[in-house]
Design an enzyme around this catalytic site. Structure first.
Site, mmCIF file in Angstrom:
data_model
loop_
_atom_site.group_PDB
_atom_site.id
_atom_site.type_symbol
_atom_site.label_atom_id
_atom_site.label_comp_id
_atom_site.label_asym_id
_atom_site.label_seq_id
_atom_site.Cartn_x
_atom_site.Cartn_y
_atom_site.Cartn_z
ATOM 1 N N GLY A 1 0.821 -1.215 0.000
ATOM 2 C CA GLY A 1 0.000 0.000 0.000
ATOM 3 C C GLY A 1 0.851 1.259 0.000
ATOM 4 O O GLY A 1 0.419 2.319 0.455
ATOM 5 N N ASP B 1 -7.087 3.689 15.333
ATOM 6 C CA ASP B 1 -7.829 3.839 16.595
ATOM 7 C C ASP B 1 -9.314 3.504 16.420
ATOM 8 O O ASP B 1 -10.022 3.276 17.399
ATOM 9 C CB ASP B 1 -7.659 5.263 17.167
ATOM 10 C CG ASP B 1 -8.112 6.373 16.224
ATOM 11 O OD1 ASP B 1 -8.607 6.083 15.107
ATOM 12 O OD2 ASP B 1 -7.968 7.558 16.601
ATOM 13 N N GLU B 2 -9.779 3.462 15.157
ATOM 14 C CA GLU B 2 -11.217 3.245 14.934
ATOM 15 C C GLU B 2 -11.663 1.851 15.359
ATOM 16 O O GLU B 2 -12.855 1.602 15.533
ATOM 17 C CB GLU B 2 -11.578 3.515 13.467
ATOM 18 C CG GLU B 2 -11.157 4.910 13.069
ATOM 19 C CD GLU B 2 -11.791 5.439 11.799
ATOM 20 O OE1 GLU B 2 -12.872 4.978 11.420
ATOM 21 O OE2 GLU B 2 -11.175 6.330 11.199
ATOM 22 N N ALA C 1 -14.553 -2.446 11.328
ATOM 23 C CA ALA C 1 -14.733 -3.877 11.608
ATOM 24 C C ALA C 1 -13.742 -4.711 10.799
ATOM 25 O O ALA C 1 -13.162 -5.675 11.308
ATOM 26 C CB ALA C 1 -16.168 -4.287 11.292
ATOM 27 N N LYS D 1 -10.816 -3.756 9.720
ATOM 28 C CA LYS D 1 -9.472 -3.545 10.293
ATOM 29 C C LYS D 1 -9.333 -4.314 11.605
ATOM 30 O O LYS D 1 -8.286 -4.910 11.883
ATOM 31 C CB LYS D 1 -9.206 -2.052 10.533
ATOM 32 C CG LYS D 1 -9.038 -1.210 9.288
ATOM 33 C CD LYS D 1 -7.769 -1.503 8.505
ATOM 34 C CE LYS D 1 -6.501 -1.060 9.186
ATOM 35 N NZ LYS D 1 -5.308 -1.279 8.312
ATOM 36 N N ARG E 1 -11.932 14.380 16.662
ATOM 37 C CA ARG E 1 -10.874 13.486 16.201
ATOM 38 C C ARG E 1 -9.547 13.964 16.790
ATOM 39 O O ARG E 1 -9.376 15.145 17.078
ATOM 40 C CB ARG E 1 -10.775 13.487 14.660
ATOM 41 C CG ARG E 1 -12.020 12.925 13.965
ATOM 42 C CD ARG E 1 -12.185 11.451 14.248
ATOM 43 N NE ARG E 1 -13.315 10.827 13.572
ATOM 44 C CZ ARG E 1 -14.519 10.633 14.128
ATOM 45 N NH1 ARG E 1 -14.770 11.066 15.351
ATOM 46 N NH2 ARG E 1 -15.462 9.997 13.460
HETATM 47 P P1 NAD Z 1 -4.919 5.206 1.369
HETATM 48 O O1 NAD Z 1 -6.305 4.844 1.027
HETATM 49 O O2 NAD Z 1 -4.404 6.555 1.047
HETATM 50 O O3 NAD Z 1 -3.918 4.164 0.669
HETATM 51 C C1 NAD Z 1 -4.151 2.786 0.642
HETATM 52 C C2 NAD Z 1 -3.210 2.171 -0.391
HETATM 53 O O4 NAD Z 1 -3.423 0.746 -0.371
HETATM 54 C C3 NAD Z 1 -3.478 2.645 -1.818
HETATM 55 O O5 NAD Z 1 -2.245 2.930 -2.455
HETATM 56 C C4 NAD Z 1 -4.142 1.435 -2.476
HETATM 57 O O6 NAD Z 1 -3.888 1.341 -3.864
HETATM 58 C C5 NAD Z 1 -3.503 0.290 -1.716
HETATM 59 N N1 NAD Z 1 -4.305 -0.945 -1.736
HETATM 60 C C6 NAD Z 1 -5.650 -1.060 -1.511
HETATM 61 N N2 NAD Z 1 -6.014 -2.356 -1.621
HETATM 62 C C7 NAD Z 1 -4.878 -3.065 -1.904
HETATM 63 C C8 NAD Z 1 -4.599 -4.428 -2.106
HETATM 64 N N3 NAD Z 1 -5.559 -5.361 -2.069
HETATM 65 N N4 NAD Z 1 -3.335 -4.802 -2.350
HETATM 66 C C9 NAD Z 1 -2.334 -3.882 -2.406
HETATM 67 N N5 NAD Z 1 -2.542 -2.568 -2.240
HETATM 68 C C10 NAD Z 1 -3.799 -2.164 -1.973
HETATM 69 O O7 NAD Z 1 -4.768 4.880 2.921
HETATM 70 P P2 NAD Z 1 -3.867 5.597 4.034
HETATM 71 O O8 NAD Z 1 -4.611 6.724 4.603
HETATM 72 O O9 NAD Z 1 -2.503 5.804 3.491
HETATM 73 O O10 NAD Z 1 -3.832 4.448 5.128
HETATM 74 C C11 NAD Z 1 -2.780 3.497 5.165
HETATM 75 C C12 NAD Z 1 -3.013 2.557 6.336
HETATM 76 O O11 NAD Z 1 -3.055 3.298 7.556
HETATM 77 C C13 NAD Z 1 -4.351 1.812 6.258
HETATM 78 O O12 NAD Z 1 -4.149 0.481 6.674
HETATM 79 C C14 NAD Z 1 -5.252 2.552 7.225
HETATM 80 O O13 NAD Z 1 -6.205 1.681 7.784
HETATM 81 C C15 NAD Z 1 -4.245 3.014 8.253
HETATM 82 N N6 NAD Z 1 -4.618 4.249 8.979
HETATM 83 C C16 NAD Z 1 -4.919 5.383 8.302
HETATM 84 C C17 NAD Z 1 -5.236 6.551 9.025
HETATM 85 C C18 NAD Z 1 -5.545 7.845 8.306
HETATM 86 O O14 NAD Z 1 -5.892 8.825 8.984
HETATM 87 N N7 NAD Z 1 -5.408 7.944 7.008
HETATM 88 C C19 NAD Z 1 -5.235 6.533 10.412
HETATM 89 C C20 NAD Z 1 -4.906 5.341 11.063
HETATM 90 C C21 NAD Z 1 -4.592 4.216 10.333
HETATM 91 P P1 TYD Z 2 -12.462 11.268 7.817
HETATM 92 O O1 TYD Z 2 -11.353 12.118 7.298
HETATM 93 O O2 TYD Z 2 -13.311 10.535 6.844
HETATM 94 O O3 TYD Z 2 -11.790 10.274 8.874
HETATM 95 P P2 TYD Z 2 -12.497 9.244 9.912
HETATM 96 O O4 TYD Z 2 -13.884 9.028 9.530
HETATM 97 O O5 TYD Z 2 -11.659 8.037 9.672
HETATM 98 O O6 TYD Z 2 -12.302 9.857 11.263
HETATM 99 O O7 TYD Z 2 -13.412 12.166 8.710
HETATM 100 C C1 TYD Z 2 -12.935 12.903 9.814
HETATM 101 C C2 TYD Z 2 -14.121 13.505 10.519
HETATM 102 O O8 TYD Z 2 -14.722 14.466 9.644
HETATM 103 C C3 TYD Z 2 -15.197 12.481 10.828
HETATM 104 O O9 TYD Z 2 -15.814 12.803 12.087
HETATM 105 C C4 TYD Z 2 -16.198 12.658 9.715
HETATM 106 C C5 TYD Z 2 -16.097 14.132 9.379
HETATM 107 N N1 TYD Z 2 -16.372 14.460 7.970
HETATM 108 C C6 TYD Z 2 -17.267 15.483 7.660
HETATM 109 O O10 TYD Z 2 -17.843 16.146 8.544
HETATM 110 N N2 TYD Z 2 -17.512 15.767 6.352
HETATM 111 C C7 TYD Z 2 -16.912 15.059 5.341
HETATM 112 O O11 TYD Z 2 -17.195 15.350 4.150
HETATM 113 C C8 TYD Z 2 -15.991 14.030 5.677
HETATM 114 C C9 TYD Z 2 -15.297 13.219 4.609
HETATM 115 C C10 TYD Z 2 -15.743 13.766 7.010
#
Ligand code: NAD
Ligand code: TYD
Length: 340
Positions: free
Chosen positions: A7, A125-126, A151, A153, A213
């Site tokens: 990823g 954390d979700e 769920a 995750k 958040r």
């Molecule tokens: P993202 O959606 O930006 O990137 C996900 C990447 O995974 C993409 O490049 C996609 O092409 C790749 N991918 C999806 N399915 C795949 C598969 N079957 N095989 C190989 N590659 C695949 O996500 P992100 O925000 O960079 O999150 C990365 C990780 O961190 C995730 O596991 C997410 O659950 C975790 N995470 C994200 C956040 C956040 O705030 N973004 C917070 C906590 C944890």
């Molecule tokens: P998001 O970035 O989708 O992260 P997560 O749901 O994983 O916390 O959303 C962050 C917060 O912002 C969440 O409480 C949902 C809210 N939100 C909005 O109010 N409007 C939006 O269009 C989006 C995408 C999220």
């Protein structure tokens, strides 16, 4: 250190690869990514010619491919690959279970078969569910996920814990709070609000906007992951928090103020189904055991992030012109009556 990053073409994975190549001269990285709608090789354009970096297009659900990759010797595998957006999981959960749960199991089996000395499951954390106005989630808090994303995750995390216990697999789970920073796909709240504000379009705020958040800059997250990769203990779970709680409406207002746009761009839209009210992490374990704490204050990081999106308009306008338009219409309907 030779590592497989799955990823790595997404938001956090691409920042992590850049961080590792910049800070560890002897590091070699193989990036396995399916390139879903969220995967974007432009995120890594600056490192694609680095001889220490190699990209492989494919899915973590592909047993033969993952097996073939891990036949080479690696010191670690970091699993970032996921379907990551809650709203999309509410619209259709299938791909979430496939990648986040089944894909994790494929990786675990391959790591076991090839005796990979360290596997890090990048989780969230979700998985703990939702908090009221007080209290914090600890690593031993019960899992109580509310969205299909969370769920799927949590199921992945449980499989990791089961492989640690059953086979002694040397794996670690990390659970971070909400990330923000450069290269985040503009469906997530922060980049959505920033890019809409730059374009003078509505910022769709769910419900009363008082959901809370805990925000963590992606650079801080990457530094914590690099430390855990080196010094973390097998079988452990580490919370990685930003120590910065903000209500969504305050984040939206702050972004508008930074860009000199009016609060009238905020539009309250129908609340997300099952919307978690508050996330907050107790991360004293990571501080105590590995001496880590976040460095980047939210307001500083957010200002820099706004600047990054102002400087990378082509990156996000290209994304927003594609499949995204259909998704946006389905999620928010027509908000074009609000603009500035
Ligand atoms: P993202 O959606 O930006 O990137 C996900 C990447 O995974 C993409 O490049 C996609 O092409 C790749 N991918 C999806 N399915 C795949 C598969 N079957 N095989 C190989 N590659 C695949 O996500 P992100 O925000 O960079 O999150 C990365 C990780 O961190 C995730 O596991 C997410 O659950 C975790 N995470 C994200 C956040 C956040 O705030 N973004 C917070 C906590 C944890
Ligand atoms: P998001 O970035 O989708 O992260 P997560 O749901 O994983 O916390 O959303 C962050 C917060 O912002 C969440 O409480 C949902 C809210 N939100 C909005 O109010 N409007 C939006 O269009 C989006 C995408 C999220």
């Amino acid at each position: 250190m030779r590592i497989v990053v799955t990823g790595g073409a997404g938001f956090i994975g691409s920042n992590f690869i850049r961080h590792m190549l910049a800070t560890e001269p002897d590091c070699g990285v193989v990036n396995l990514d399916k390139l879903t709608y969220a995967g974007n090789l432009e995120n890594l354009a600056d490192v694609e010619r680095d001889p220490r970096y190699r990209f492989i297009k494919g899915s973590i659900c592909d047993v033969e491919l993952v097996d073939a990759i891990l036949k080479e010797r690696f010191d670690a595998l970091m699993n970032f690959a996921a379907e990551s957006h809650v709203d999309r999981s509410i619209q259709d959960a299938r791909a979430f279970v496939e990648t986040n749960t089944l894909g994790t199991q494929v990786i675990l089996d391959a790591c076991r078969r090839h005796r990979v000395p360290r596997m890090v499951q990048v989780s969230t954390d979700e998985v703990y569910g939702s908090l009221g106005p007080s209290g914090y989630f600890r690593e031993d808090s019960p899992l109580s996920p509310n969205s299909p994303y969370a769920a799927s995750k949590a199921a992945g995390d449980l499989l990791v814990a089961a492989y640690v216990r059953t086979y002694g697999l040397p794996a670690i789970i990390t659970r971070s709070s909400n990330n923000y920073g450069p290269y985040q796909f503009p469906e997530k709240a922060v980049p959505l609000f920033i890019t809409n504000a730059i374009a003078g379009e509505a910022l769709p705020l769910y419900g009363d906007g008082l959901q809370v958040r805990e925000w963590l800059h992606v650079q801080d997250h990457c530094e914590a992951l690099a430390l855990i990769l080196r010094n973390g203990h097998n079988g452990e779970i580490y919370n990685i928090g930003g120590k910065c709680e903000r209500a969504n409406i305050d984040v939206a207002r702050h972004i508008l103020r930074t860009l000199g746009k009016p609060d009238s761009l905020i539009v309250h839209v129908e609340d997300r189904l099952g919307h978690d009210r508050r996330y907050a992490l107790d991360m004293s374990k990571l501080e105590r055991k590995l001496g880590w704490r976040p460095r980047i204050p939210f307001e500083t990081g957010l200002k820099e992030t706004v600047g990054w999106y102002e400087d990378h308009v082509t990156w996000w306008t290209r994304i927003k012109a594609g499949e995204y338009r259909e998704y946006y219409q389905k999620t928010y309907g027509d908000l074009s009556h609000v603009s500035q």
